[in-house]
Design a protein around this motif. Structure first.
Motif, PDB file in Angstrom:
ATOM      1  N   GLN A  84       0.826  -1.206   0.000  1.00  0.00           N
ATOM      2  CA  GLN A  84       0.000   0.000   0.000  1.00  0.00           C
ATOM      3  C   GLN A  84       0.862   1.259   0.000  1.00  0.00           C
ATOM      4  OE1 GLN A  84      -2.732  -0.135   3.201  1.00  0.00           O
ATOM      5  NE2 GLN A  84      -3.625   1.850   2.751  1.00  0.00           N
ATOM      6  N   ARG A  85       1.864   1.286   0.924  1.00  0.00           N
ATOM      7  CA  ARG A  85       2.754   2.446   0.988  1.00  0.00           C
ATOM      8  C   ARG A  85       4.038   2.092   0.255  1.00  0.00           C
ATOM      9  NH1 ARG A  85       3.586   2.522   6.894  1.00  0.00           N
ATOM     10  NH2 ARG A  85       2.515   0.544   6.741  1.00  0.00           N
ATOM     11  N   TYR A  86       4.020   2.054  -1.009  1.00  0.00           N
ATOM     12  CA  TYR A  86       5.166   1.845  -1.902  1.00  0.00           C
ATOM     13  C   TYR A  86       6.310   0.996  -1.326  1.00  0.00           C
ATOM     14  CZ  TYR A  86       2.586   6.058  -2.939  1.00  0.00           C
ATOM     15  OH  TYR A  86       1.591   6.960  -3.096  1.00  0.00           O
ATOM     16  N   THR A  87       6.847   1.396  -0.136  1.00  0.00           N
ATOM     17  CA  THR A  87       7.964   0.699   0.507  1.00  0.00           C
ATOM     18  C   THR A  87       9.135   0.460  -0.430  1.00  0.00           C
ATOM     19  OG1 THR A  87       7.097  -1.514   0.081  1.00  0.00           O
ATOM     20  CG2 THR A  87       6.478  -0.502   2.148  1.00  0.00           C
ATOM     21  N   LEU A  88       9.467   1.484  -1.191  1.00  0.00           N
ATOM     22  CA  LEU A  88      10.722   1.425  -1.929  1.00  0.00           C
ATOM     23  C   LEU A  88      11.850   1.639  -0.933  1.00  0.00           C
ATOM     24  CD1 LEU A  88       9.750   3.490  -5.083  1.00  0.00           C
ATOM     25  CD2 LEU A  88       9.806   1.019  -4.781  1.00  0.00           C
ATOM     26  N   PHE A  89      13.056   1.210  -1.294  1.00  0.00           N
ATOM     27  CA  PHE A  89      14.196   1.434  -0.411  1.00  0.00           C
ATOM     28  C   PHE A  89      14.667   2.869  -0.632  1.00  0.00           C
ATOM     29  CE2 PHE A  89      14.559  -3.173  -1.692  1.00  0.00           C
ATOM     30  CZ  PHE A  89      13.836  -3.615  -0.608  1.00  0.00           C
ATOM     31  N   PRO A  90      14.486   3.727   0.375  1.00  0.00           N
ATOM     32  CA  PRO A  90      14.647   5.172   0.136  1.00  0.00           C
ATOM     33  C   PRO A  90      16.082   5.589  -0.210  1.00  0.00           C
ATOM     34  CG  PRO A  90      14.231   4.741   2.464  1.00  0.00           C
ATOM     35  CD  PRO A  90      14.048   3.452   1.747  1.00  0.00           C
ATOM     36  N   HIS A  91      17.059   4.754   0.152  1.00  0.00           N
ATOM     37  CA  HIS A  91      18.452   5.143  -0.094  1.00  0.00           C
ATOM     38  C   HIS A  91      18.964   4.611  -1.424  1.00  0.00           C
ATOM     39  CE1 HIS A  91      18.432   1.176   1.601  1.00  0.00           C
ATOM     40  NE2 HIS A  91      19.703   0.996   1.346  1.00  0.00           N
ATOM     41  N   LEU A  92      18.130   3.863  -2.154  1.00  0.00           N
ATOM     42  CA  LEU A  92      18.571   3.299  -3.432  1.00  0.00           C
ATOM     43  C   LEU A  92      17.841   3.982  -4.590  1.00  0.00           C
ATOM     44  CD1 LEU A  92      18.601  -0.533  -2.577  1.00  0.00           C
ATOM     45  CD2 LEU A  92      20.494   1.095  -2.480  1.00  0.00           C
ATOM     46  N   SER A  93      18.547   4.124  -5.713  1.00  0.00           N
ATOM     47  CA  SER A  93      17.925   4.722  -6.900  1.00  0.00           C
ATOM     48  C   SER A  93      16.855   3.772  -7.439  1.00  0.00           C
ATOM     49  CB  SER A  93      18.986   4.966  -7.962  1.00  0.00           C
ATOM     50  OG  SER A  93      19.408   3.725  -8.490  1.00  0.00           O
ATOM     51  N   VAL A  94      16.055   4.294  -8.365  1.00  0.00           N
ATOM     52  CA  VAL A  94      15.015   3.482  -8.987  1.00  0.00           C
ATOM     53  C   VAL A  94      15.617   2.204  -9.564  1.00  0.00           C
ATOM     54  CG1 VAL A  94      13.481   3.406 -10.990  1.00  0.00           C
ATOM     55  CG2 VAL A  94      13.440   5.379  -9.438  1.00  0.00           C
ATOM     56  N   LEU A 157       2.219 -12.797  -7.740  1.00  0.00           N
ATOM     57  CA  LEU A 157       2.380 -11.402  -7.342  1.00  0.00           C
ATOM     58  C   LEU A 157       1.265 -11.045  -6.367  1.00  0.00           C
ATOM     59  CD1 LEU A 157       3.780  -8.663  -7.672  1.00  0.00           C
ATOM     60  CD2 LEU A 157       2.266  -8.207  -9.604  1.00  0.00           C
ATOM     61  N   LEU A 158       1.660 -10.613  -5.176  1.00  0.00           N
ATOM     62  CA  LEU A 158       0.670 -10.184  -4.182  1.00  0.00           C
ATOM     63  C   LEU A 158       0.576  -8.656  -4.222  1.00  0.00           C
ATOM     64  CD1 LEU A 158       1.872 -12.355  -1.150  1.00  0.00           C
ATOM     65  CD2 LEU A 158       0.280 -12.990  -2.974  1.00  0.00           C
ATOM     66  N   MET A 159      -0.622  -8.143  -4.178  1.00  0.00           N
ATOM     67  CA  MET A 159      -0.782  -6.687  -4.170  1.00  0.00           C
ATOM     68  C   MET A 159      -1.736  -6.308  -3.050  1.00  0.00           C
ATOM     69  SD  MET A 159      -0.939  -5.976  -8.277  1.00  0.00           S
ATOM     70  CE  MET A 159      -0.048  -4.448  -8.299  1.00  0.00           C
ATOM     71  N   ASP A 160      -1.213  -5.524  -2.086  1.00  0.00           N
ATOM     72  CA  ASP A 160      -1.992  -5.177  -0.905  1.00  0.00           C
ATOM     73  C   ASP A 160      -2.470  -3.731  -1.011  1.00  0.00           C
ATOM     74  OD1 ASP A 160      -3.143  -5.140   1.571  1.00  0.00           O
ATOM     75  OD2 ASP A 160      -1.258  -4.929   2.666  1.00  0.00           O
ATOM     76  N   GLU A 161      -3.682  -3.532  -1.453  1.00  0.00           N
ATOM     77  CA  GLU A 161      -4.265  -2.195  -1.636  1.00  0.00           C
ATOM     78  C   GLU A 161      -3.263  -1.244  -2.295  1.00  0.00           C
ATOM     79  OE1 GLU A 161      -7.051  -0.781   0.822  1.00  0.00           O
ATOM     80  OE2 GLU A 161      -7.553  -2.680   1.750  1.00  0.00           O
ATOM     81  N   PRO A 162      -2.716  -1.614  -3.434  1.00  0.00           N
ATOM     82  CA  PRO A 162      -1.607  -0.830  -3.981  1.00  0.00           C
ATOM     83  C   PRO A 162      -2.025   0.558  -4.457  1.00  0.00           C
ATOM     84  CG  PRO A 162      -2.314  -2.459  -5.566  1.00  0.00           C
ATOM     85  CD  PRO A 162      -3.087  -2.739  -4.308  1.00  0.00           C
ATOM     86  N   LEU A 163      -3.321   0.782  -4.678  1.00  0.00           N
ATOM     87  CA  LEU A 163      -3.721   2.057  -5.268  1.00  0.00           C
ATOM     88  C   LEU A 163      -4.401   2.978  -4.268  1.00  0.00           C
ATOM     89  CD1 LEU A 163      -5.128   0.710  -8.640  1.00  0.00           C
ATOM     90  CD2 LEU A 163      -2.805   1.350  -8.047  1.00  0.00           C
TER      91      LEU A 163
END
Lengths: 358, 286, 266
Positions: A84-94, A157-163
Motif C-alpha cells: 500500500q505504501r510503496y515501501t521502496l528502499f529510500p536510499h537506493l535509486s530506482v 504477485l501479491l498486491m496489498d491495496e496498492p492504489l
C-alpha cells in the motif's frame, strides 16, 4: 487429477480473542487475477500476509504446486509483492531498487542490467532510472514497486491495496497498467482491495471476505448478478432493500407482499422461505424502468429529488410505506420520460430482483 | 475588537520577541563568551605576547602523546558505544511497549544517577581486588587479577557506560522512523536476514549512527571526570592535562592554549555534525 | 522482517540476550553501590561479610556532608529557577521571532552544552577570580545557569514549536491581552516542556563536577566536590552511603516525573 497452482487449505489466524481468518479454503489456477475484496478487518490482508510469510497462520496450510509454503521463510518463497505504501528502499535509486532482488540472488551483472532495463520499460519509467524514490510521484513510486516485484519473475504477485494512496485519476491510470502487465507477463495475481469498482474492473475472479470468511467467490458478474447473500448484494454495486413478506415459492420463483400491500411474483429466491416470513427484496437502482414492459412488476412511489449525473440520472423516490429508494434509469431513457416530482409508478423485472431473509 | 486594534497588538511582536532574548544573551555574552575569549587572549599573552605556548604544546612529545591518547580514547569509546548501542536501540525500537518502558527506565536511571556515583562504582568494581577480578578468578578464567583500572580498559568501560544512553536514545528514534514494511519488502525480494541488514537496515540507520557517534566522539574528547578517576597517569587525556596545568602547575598560558585547541577541535566537529543532521536534531536528544 | 519483533526467530533471542546484558551492565554500578553501602567491610569486600548501617551513621554524623548537600540543593534550585525563566523568554523569541540570525543565536545559546566543560570551567574560574566572585554562591549559580540554559531551552522550545499559535491568537481575539493569553493559554499548554526544563537544569547543576571543583572554596563546596575530594583520598564506604542516597533521589525524581507527566498529559 490436476493439482491447483496455489491452494489455501482451511487457513485460520487467531489474534488473542479475535479470529481474523476462519478456515478459508481457496484454489487459484495459474495466471488468474484473483481479488480479495471486503471491508477493513474482514481478513483479506491477513490471508495475504500468511501467503507472504509475514504472519504464521494458527492452523491450515498454503500450498504452491502441492508443496507447503509455511516452513519456507519469506526470503525463499520467491513471491513478488506490492504494498500500500510503496515501501521502496529510500536510499537506493530506482534502478537499484529494481535490481535489489537480483543482486541478493547474486545474478551476474549483465543479466541484472538487462532485466532492470526490461522492467523499467515494462512500467514505462526508463528515464527515471537514476532518480531516488523521494523524487518520484506516488504513481511513479508504485510503478517502481511493481517493477521491483516482477524483476525476478515470481510465479505469484501479491498486491496489498496498492492504489489506495493514489488519487482517482492516477488510480485509473495504474489500473490499466496492471491489466496490461498481467496480460503481458501472465503472472498469477492476488490483489487485495476494499474498492468494489477496482475489484470488478481488474479481476478474473473475486473472493468477497466478511468477518474472516469468504462470503462468495466468483466472477464480477456472478457477484453482481447472482449475489449469494444480502451482504454480497449490498457490497457489490448499489442496491435498494424493500421490506417484504414471503407468501410462497414455486420452483425458484417467489411471490411476496410489499409493505404497501401490493403483490409481486416471479422473484429469484435465495434459499427457502416460509409462508409469512419477513424478508427483504433487493432491487438494483439501474433495474428500475420508468415505462411498463411485459411481465414487469410495478411500484407506486413519490419522486423526491432528481439529480443529473451525466450518463445517468439519479432519482430519489419514496415508497408509499415511507421508504426512500434510489432509481437510476439511463439518461437517454429518462429524457423521454416525465420525471417531474409527484406520485407515479416505476417498474422492475422481478427476475432481476432477489429475496433475502430479513 | 477591531481589525486595527488587532494589528496594534500584532505589530510590536517582533521587537518584543527580541527583548525576550536579552537576559539569555547577557548571561551567555558576559559569563560565557567574554570569559572564553579572555582565556584565548591569555593563551597568546601569558607569560609574554606570542605563540610560544602553542609552539610548546605542538612541539613537545609528551603533549603530543596526550593529544594522541585523547583521540585514541575518544575513538575507541565511540566505536564500542556504537557497537553496543545498535542492537539495544534496535530491540528498543520494536519490542512491546511494556518491555520497552522497563528498559527505558533502566537507561534513564543510569543516565540521571550522579556521574561521580557511577564512576565511584566502577572504581570499586574494577580495582585489583574488585568484584570483577574476583569473579573471574573464582570462575577459573584467570589466575592473576587483570589490570582493569588506571589504564585504557578502565577509561573505556567507564566512558562507554556514560555514553551509551546518548547513543541509544537518538538511535531508537532513527530506527523507529524506518517503516518495518521496507524490511518485509526486502525479505520478499529474496534478501536473507543478513542481506537485508547489510543492504537496507544498516544504510537506513547510518545517519543516526553518524550523528550519535559524532556526538559521543565530541563529548569523549573533552571528558574530564571519568578519565581522571579511571585512567592512568601514562595515558592522560587532554581535559585532565588542562585542569592540571591550571590547578597544580598554575601555568595559565599553556593551559589556555591547550583549552583553545580542544575548543577548536570540538567546535569543528560540532559544525560537521550540524551539517550532517541540522541544528535541531543535533541537540534534540537532551 | 528485521523490524518485526515477532518474526525475528533466533535473531530475536540473540539480540534480546545481548540487550539484557547491556541492561545489566547499566544497572550494575547503581545496584552494586546500594548493596555496598550496607556492607560491613571497610575495604569494600563484596559480597560483604555482614550488613550494617554504620556508613549512613558516619555520613549523618559528619556535618560537612550535610552542609555540602544543602549547598548543592540551594545552588541547584536557584539555577533551575533562573535557567527556566531566562530559557522561557529566550524560547519564545527563538520560536516565534522573525529576525535574521535566529538560527545563529539559537546555536550560540546552546553552545555551553557542546563546549567541553573543562574549557568553560577554567575560563569562568579565571574571570570570577578577577571579579571576586570565585567561591561565592552567586558565582556558582551564574556559572551553573550558563551550563543549564541549553537544557532549559531545548524542552521549552520543542514544546512551544508543537503548540499551535493560533490558539493564543484566538484568546486575544476573545479579548485577552497578549500577556494574559500567554499566561493563561500558552504556558499551561507547554507545561510539560517547562517541567522537563526545570528537572534538567536542576540536575545539570546538582551533578556538575568540573566547574565546581575549580570554584569551590574551603567554606563553600557542593556535594559533587565533597565526593570528588573523598574519592581522591580513599574509597571509603561512606561515599557508597552518600551515593545510595543520590540513587534514591534519582529514583524519586524519575517517579515524580513519570507521575506528573501522566497527570499533565491528561
Amino acid at each position: 487429477m490436476t493439482q491447483p497452482f496455489l491452494s489455501i487449505r482451511k487457513l485460520r489466524k487467531v489474534f488473542g480473542a479475535f479470529t481474523a481468518v476462519h478456515d478459508v479454503t481457496l484454489d487459484i489456477p495459474k495466471g488468474q487475477f484473483l481479488t480479495f475484496l471486503g471491508p477493513s478487518g474482514s481478513g483479506k490482508s491477513t490471508t495475504l500476509y500468511a501467503i507472504a510469510g509475514f504472519q504464521d497462520p494458527t492452523s491450515g496450510n498454503v500450498l504452491l504446486q502441492g508443496k507447503s509454503l509455511l516452513s519456507v521463510p519469506s526470503h525463499k518463497r520467491n513471491i513478488g509483492m506490492v504494498f500500500q505504501r510503496y515501501t521502496l528502499f529510500p536510499h537506493l535509486s530506482v534502478a537499484e531498487n529494481v535490481a535489489f532482488p537480483l543482486r541478493v540472488r547474486r545474478r551476474p551483472d549483465a543479466e541484472v542490467k538487462r532485466k532492470v532495463a526490461d522492467m523499467l520499460s515494462l512500467v514505462r519509467l526508463e528515464n527515471f532510472a537514476e532518480r531516488l524514490p523521494a523524487a518520484l510521484s506516488g504513481g511513479q513510486q508504485q510503478r517502481v514497486a511493481l517493477a521491483r516485484a516482477l524483476a525476478y519473475d515470481p510465479p505469484i504477485l501479491l498486491m496489498d491495496e496498492p492504489l489506495s494512496a493514489l488519487d482517482k485519476k492516477l488510480r485509473e491510470e495504474i489500473q490499466a497498467e496492471i491489466r496490461r502487465i498481467h496480460r503481458e507477463t501472465g503472472v498469477t495475481i492476488l490483489y487485495v482491495t476494499h474498492d468494489q469498482e477496482e475489484a470488478l474492473h481488474l479481476s478474473d475472479r473475486i473472493a468477497l471476505f466478511r468477518d474472516g470468511r469468504i462470503e462468495q467467490i466468483g466472477t464480477g458478474e456472478d457477484l453482481y448478478l447472482r449475489p449469494a447473500t444480502d451482504f454480497v448484494a449490498g457490497f457489490i454495486g448499489n442496491s435498494n432493500f424493500l421490506a417484504a413478506e414471503h407468501l410462497e415459492t414455486v420452483s425458484g420463483a417467489s411471490t411476496i407482499r410489499l409493505a404497501d400491500g401490493s403483490l409481486v411474483s416471479g422473484i429469484n429466491a435465495n434459499g427457502s422461505f416460509e409462508r409469512g416470513q419477513k424478508t427483504r427484496l433487493m432491487i438494483r437502482p439501474e433495474a428500475f424502468r420508468l415505462e411498463r414492459s411485459p411481465n414487469n412488476a410495478e411500484l407506486s412511489v413519490e419522486i423526491v429529488d432528481i439529480a443529473f449525473y451525466g450518463e445517468r440520472r439519479r432519482i430519489v423516490a419514496r415508497t408509499s410505506a415511507g421508504q426512500e429508494i434510489d432509481i437510476r434509469p439511463t439518461s437517454s431513457m429518462a429524457a423521454t420520460q416525465d420525471t417531474s416530482p409527484g406520485r407515479r409508478r416505476v417498474f422492475f423485472d422481478p427476475g432481476g430482483a432477489f429475496l433475502f431473509p430479513a | 475588537m477591531s481589525v486595527e486594534a488587532q494589528q496594534g497588538i500584532a505589530a510590536p511582536r517582533v521587537p518584543a520577541g527580541l527583548s525576550g532574548l536579552l537576559p539569555a544573551l547577557i548571561l551567555i555574552g558576559l559569563f560565557f563568551v567574554v570569559p572564553v575569549l579572555a582565556l584565548l587572549l591569555r593563551s597568546v599573552t601569558d607569560p609574554a605576547p606570542g605563540l610560544q605556548n602553542y609552539a610548546a604544546l605542538l612541539g613537545d612529545g609528551t603533549y603530543a602523546r596526550v593529544f594522541f591518547n585523547t583521540f585514541l580514547v575518544a575513538f575507541v569509546v565511540t566505536i564500542v558505544t556504537v557497537l553496543v548501542a545498535f542492537p539495544v536501540a534496535w530491540m528498543l525500537a520494536i519490542m512491546p511497549p511494556a518491555l520497552a518502558s522497563i528498559l527505558f527506565g533502566i537507561i534513564i536511571l543510569s543516565m540521571w544517577t550522579n556521574l561521580l556515583t557511577r564512576t565511584y562504582a566502577w572504581m570499586v568494581l574494577l580495582q585489583r581486588t574488585g568484584v570483577i577480578n574476583r569473579a573471574l578468578i573464582g570462575a577459573g578464567i584467570i589466575d592473576q587479577p587483570l589490570p582493569l583500572i588506571n589504564n585504557l580498559t578502565g577509561v573505556t568501560i567507564g566512558m562507554v557506560y556514560i555514553m551509551l544512553p546518548f547513543m541509544i536514545l537518538p538511535l531508537v528514534g532513527t530506527l523507529r522512523a524506518i517503516d518495518p514494511m521496507t524490511l518485509r519488502a526486502a525479505a520478499l525480494c529474496g534478501a536473507s536476514p543478513l542481506a537485508a541488514f547489510r543492504r537496507i537496515l544498516l544504510p537506513l540507520s547510518l545517519p543516526g549512527i553518524a550523528a550519535g557517534g559524532l556526538m559521543v566522539f565530541v563529548m569523549s574528547l573533552g571528558y574530564f571526570v571519568t578519565p581522571a578517576l579511571l585512567g592512568g597517569t601514562s595515558n592522560m587525556m587532554l581535559a585532565e592535562m588542562i585542569a592540571q596545568m591550571i590547578q597544580s602547575l598554575l601555568n595559565w598560558g599553556l593551559g589556555s592554549a591547550a583549552a583553545f585547541i580542544l575548543l577548536v577541535v570540538t567546535m569543528a566537529l560540532y559544525a560537521l555534525q550540524l551539517r550532517l543532521v541540522g541544528a535541531r536534531r543535533a541537540v534534540g536528544g537532551a | 522482517m528485521l523490524l518485526d519483533y515477532d518474526r525475528l526467530g533466533w535473531l530475536k533471542i540473540a539480540l534480546l540476550g545481548f540487550t539484557a546484558l547491556v541492561a545489566a551492565f547499566l544497572l550494575l554500578p547503581v545496584v552494586f553501590i546500594v548493596l555496598l553501602s550496607f556492607g560491613s567491610s571497610r575495604w569494600l569486600a563484596f559480597p560483604p561479610p555482614g550488613w550494617t548501617l554504620k556508613w549512613y551513621q558516619e555520613l549523618f554524623a559528619d556535618p560537612s556532608w550535610i552542609e555540602a548537600a544543602l549547598t548543592s540543593a540551594r545552588i541547584a534550585t536557584m539555577t533551575a529557577i533562573l535557567a527556566v525563566t531566562i530559557g522561557l523568554l529566550a524560547s519564545f523569541a527563538l520560536v516565534r521571532g522573525q529576525f535574521r540570525g535566529r538560527e545563529i543565536l539559537r546555536g550560540l545559546l546552546l553552545t555551553p552544552m557542546v563546549l567541553p566543560v573543562v574549557v568553560f570551567a577554567i575560563a569562568i574560574y579565571a574571570f570570577f577570580l578577577r571579579l571576586g566572585l570565585g567561591g561565592t554562591t552567586i558565582g556558582f549559580v551564574v556559572a551553573h545557569t550558563v551550563l543549564a540554559l541549553p537544557f532549559a531551552i531545548i524542552p521549552i522550545a520543542t514544546a512551544l514549536e508543537g503548540f499551535d499559535k493560533s490558539i493564543e491568537d484566538a484568546a486575544i481575539v476573545c479579548g485577552a491581552s497578549p500577556l494574559q493569553a500567554k499566561l493563561r493559554i500558552t504556558l499551561p499548554s507547554i507545561r510539560i516542556g517547562i517541567f522537563s526544563a526545570a528537572i534538567f537544569s536542576f540536575l545539570a547543576s546538582w551533578d556538575e563536577v568540573v566547574v565546581a571543583i575549580f570554584m569551590a572554596s574551603p567554606t563553600l563546596q557542593t556535594l559533587p566536590v565533597k565526593i570528588w575530594g573523598s574519592l581522591r583520598s580513599d574509597l571509603t564506604p561512606v561515599i557508597a552511603a552518600a551515593s545510595s542516597l543520590l540513587v534514591a533521589l534519582t529514583l524519586a525524581l524519575m517517579i515524580v516525573t513519570a507521575l506528573l507527566r501522566r497527570k499533565l498529559q491528561t
